[in-house]
Scaffold this motif. Sequence first.
Motif, PDB file in Angstrom:
ATOM      1  N   TYR A  23       0.858  -1.178   0.000  1.00  0.00           N
ATOM      2  CA  TYR A  23       0.000   0.000   0.000  1.00  0.00           C
ATOM      3  C   TYR A  23       0.898   1.234   0.000  1.00  0.00           C
ATOM      4  O   TYR A  23       1.799   1.361   0.822  1.00  0.00           O
ATOM      5  N   VAL A  29      -2.176   0.409  -4.887  1.00  0.00           N
ATOM      6  CA  VAL A  29      -1.795  -0.849  -4.270  1.00  0.00           C
ATOM      7  C   VAL A  29      -1.006  -1.613  -5.321  1.00  0.00           C
ATOM      8  O   VAL A  29      -1.491  -1.854  -6.430  1.00  0.00           O
ATOM      9  N   PRO A  49      -5.165   5.828   2.439  1.00  0.00           N
ATOM     10  CA  PRO A  49      -4.349   4.630   2.255  1.00  0.00           C
ATOM     11  C   PRO A  49      -3.994   3.956   3.587  1.00  0.00           C
ATOM     12  O   PRO A  49      -3.923   2.722   3.660  1.00  0.00           O
ATOM     13  N   PHE A  53      -4.962   0.122   4.445  1.00  0.00           N
ATOM     14  CA  PHE A  53      -3.948  -0.841   4.875  1.00  0.00           C
ATOM     15  C   PHE A  53      -4.341  -1.472   6.210  1.00  0.00           C
ATOM     16  O   PHE A  53      -4.239  -2.689   6.380  1.00  0.00           O
TER      17      PHE A  53
END
Length: 143
Positions: A23, A29, A49, A53
């Motif tokens: 990530y 990704v 993000p 994650f």
Amino acid sequence: MAKISAHGQEIGTLYGLKNARRYMSDGHVLKNDGFGWKLCSKVKPGISPQTAFANAKARLETRLSERPALAAYRQELHSMCGLSKRWKLHAAVSMMPDDCDGVWSEACDGYGDNISADVDEVGNLCRLYQAAIAESSDMNTKD
């Protein structure tokens, strides 16, 4: 092939059975199946993000805690070889879990890109795989 540095900072990497997902801070990704990092997906708009994650990590940890035989197989597979060879060993084990000599011949004594393991280690890996498959089928019949 994706350049990792082109996507900002690494948030975190999750190692699956035979691949890795990284990530990145720009929302991408990246996935590595043993042949280099490639763009896999993007984080949904409105989700950071870091949150994506954390959610993926929690799902992976939950899945492994619910399936201890799968976690044991995964740990042994990861300890036997690196990411670039993991797909080969897993493919051989999944095709012939009852034949550890055949798995050893394919993955450890083939023409190239061999894994450094002996027959006993491969036999243990095959037993762990069979236990993970049995665990999975037991969980499917309970549902």
